[in-house]
Design an enzyme around this catalytic site. Sequence first.
Site, PDB file in Angstrom:
ATOM      1  N   GLY A  23       0.924  -1.095  -0.186  1.00  0.00           N
ATOM      2  CA  GLY A  23       0.110   0.029  -0.016  1.00  0.00           C
ATOM      3  C   GLY A  23       0.751   1.154   0.065  1.00  0.00           C
ATOM      4  O   GLY A  23       0.563   2.191  -0.563  1.00  0.00           O
ATOM      5  N   ARG A  43       7.577 -14.602   4.181  1.00  0.00           N
ATOM      6  CA  ARG A  43       7.364 -16.008   4.343  1.00  0.00           C
ATOM      7  C   ARG A  43       7.045 -16.146   5.901  1.00  0.00           C
ATOM      8  O   ARG A  43       7.630 -15.465   6.791  1.00  0.00           O
ATOM      9  CB  ARG A  43       8.715 -16.610   3.839  1.00  0.00           C
ATOM     10  CG  ARG A  43       9.902 -16.311   4.386  1.00  0.00           C
ATOM     11  CD  ARG A  43      10.337 -17.256   5.448  1.00  0.00           C
ATOM     12  NE  ARG A  43      11.453 -17.174   6.258  1.00  0.00           N
ATOM     13  CZ  ARG A  43      11.649 -16.374   7.494  1.00  0.00           C
ATOM     14  NH1 ARG A  43      10.435 -15.854   8.046  1.00  0.00           N
ATOM     15  NH2 ARG A  43      12.642 -16.262   8.066  1.00  0.00           N
ATOM     16  N   LYS A 110      27.982  -7.824   8.765  1.00  0.00           N
ATOM     17  CA  LYS A 110      28.344  -8.659   9.390  1.00  0.00           C
ATOM     18  C   LYS A 110      29.743  -9.539   8.742  1.00  0.00           C
ATOM     19  O   LYS A 110      30.191  -9.133   7.532  1.00  0.00           O
ATOM     20  CB  LYS A 110      27.338  -9.913   9.129  1.00  0.00           C
ATOM     21  CG  LYS A 110      25.947  -9.616   9.967  1.00  0.00           C
ATOM     22  CD  LYS A 110      25.235 -10.887  10.093  1.00  0.00           C
ATOM     23  CE  LYS A 110      24.280 -10.962  11.639  1.00  0.00           C
ATOM     24  NZ  LYS A 110      23.832 -12.205  11.717  1.00  0.00           N
ATOM     25  N   GLU A 137      10.002 -10.116  11.781  1.00  0.00           N
ATOM     26  CA  GLU A 137      11.176  -9.415  11.431  1.00  0.00           C
ATOM     27  C   GLU A 137      11.132  -8.833  10.082  1.00  0.00           C
ATOM     28  O   GLU A 137      10.697  -9.513   9.216  1.00  0.00           O
ATOM     29  CB  GLU A 137      12.371 -10.530  11.168  1.00  0.00           C
ATOM     30  CG  GLU A 137      13.723 -10.013  10.952  1.00  0.00           C
ATOM     31  CD  GLU A 137      14.855 -10.933  10.707  1.00  0.00           C
ATOM     32  OE1 GLU A 137      15.770 -11.168  11.534  1.00  0.00           O
ATOM     33  OE2 GLU A 137      14.614 -11.727   9.772  1.00  0.00           O
ATOM     34  N   GLU A 152      24.332 -16.268  -1.200  1.00  0.00           N
ATOM     35  CA  GLU A 152      25.119 -16.517   0.090  1.00  0.00           C
ATOM     36  C   GLU A 152      24.166 -17.619   0.769  1.00  0.00           C
ATOM     37  O   GLU A 152      25.070 -18.615   1.259  1.00  0.00           O
ATOM     38  CB  GLU A 152      25.556 -15.625   0.799  1.00  0.00           C
ATOM     39  CG  GLU A 152      26.763 -15.772   1.986  1.00  0.00           C
ATOM     40  CD  GLU A 152      26.072 -15.945   3.316  1.00  0.00           C
ATOM     41  OE1 GLU A 152      26.901 -16.266   4.329  1.00  0.00           O
ATOM     42  OE2 GLU A 152      25.019 -16.029   3.504  1.00  0.00           O
TER      43      GLU A 152
END
Length: 202
Positions: A23, A43, A110, A137, A152
């Site tokens: 939206g 998901r 990371k 998340e 990766e």
Amino acid sequence: MNWEAILAPYSQVVEELKVKLKGMRAQFEYEAMHSPIEFITGRVKPVKSILEKAEKRHISLDRIEDDMQDIAGVRVVCQFVDDIYTIVDMLRSRKDFTIMEEKDYIANKKDSGYRSYHMIIEYPVETIHGMKVVLAEIQIRTLAMNFWATNEHSLNYKYKGRIPGDIKARLQKAAEAAFKLDEEMSKIKTEVQEAQRIFRRK
Ligand code: 0O2
Ligand code: 0O2
């Protein structure tokens, strides 16, 4: 365990967040503005992955809903790095969920080379048993970061988390190249956007 029943509210959350984020993108388009959102995916973590992560992180099954933050996950993919922070600001001002944690793996990449902005939220969802607050998340990243992370992730899966040293080194180089690509694209952002506006008008 009745996984379908446990995961139903999570799947509801993923769908609701996708609708809301799509939206936002549509509103930017109606107002003929550059949309900071390229696309959205989402998901519910597959049961097998939930069980594997629980074992690796020593999370007991009765603690999964409190201790596993990414059972519901949505991903916002952007063209440019600044778009990520535009989305972050917009999400911070929303009233329909609470942000619990923010991890900026763009400012602090990371060791693997992974870059993305993560937000952990508490999202209230209506169920047939009343309101339930679930953790979700939100990952926000550029197309280049997404390209790297997808590849990766596949290699990690193939090598069961133990990617050989030479491939790891290549991935580090690829991460560096993706970073440079994002930097270069940022420099010609206004040019690209102008071209896209002309294209949309046609
Ligand atoms: P649009 O036109 O982007 O709105 P759904 O619930 O059907 O909308 P679903 O089935 O969960 O979404 O699909 P998925 O796999 O989560 O993908 C979400 C959207 O992201 C899909 O578009 C994909 O086409 C789009 N997508 C995935 N990868 C890429 C990519 O690399 N580039 C671009 N531009 N889009 C990508 P929608 O939502 O079906 O349509
Ligand atoms: P999936 O569904 O396979 O992607 P923490 O306890 O905070 O140290 P946690 O809870 O795993 O660790 O959170 P973190 O590190 O913020 O990462 C969560 C998700 O970010 C991962 O989910 C990945 O989707 C993505 N991610 C983090 N690091 C990397 C990385 O080095 N490479 C790639 N490709 N993705 C990464 P999962 O659990 O892997 O689930």
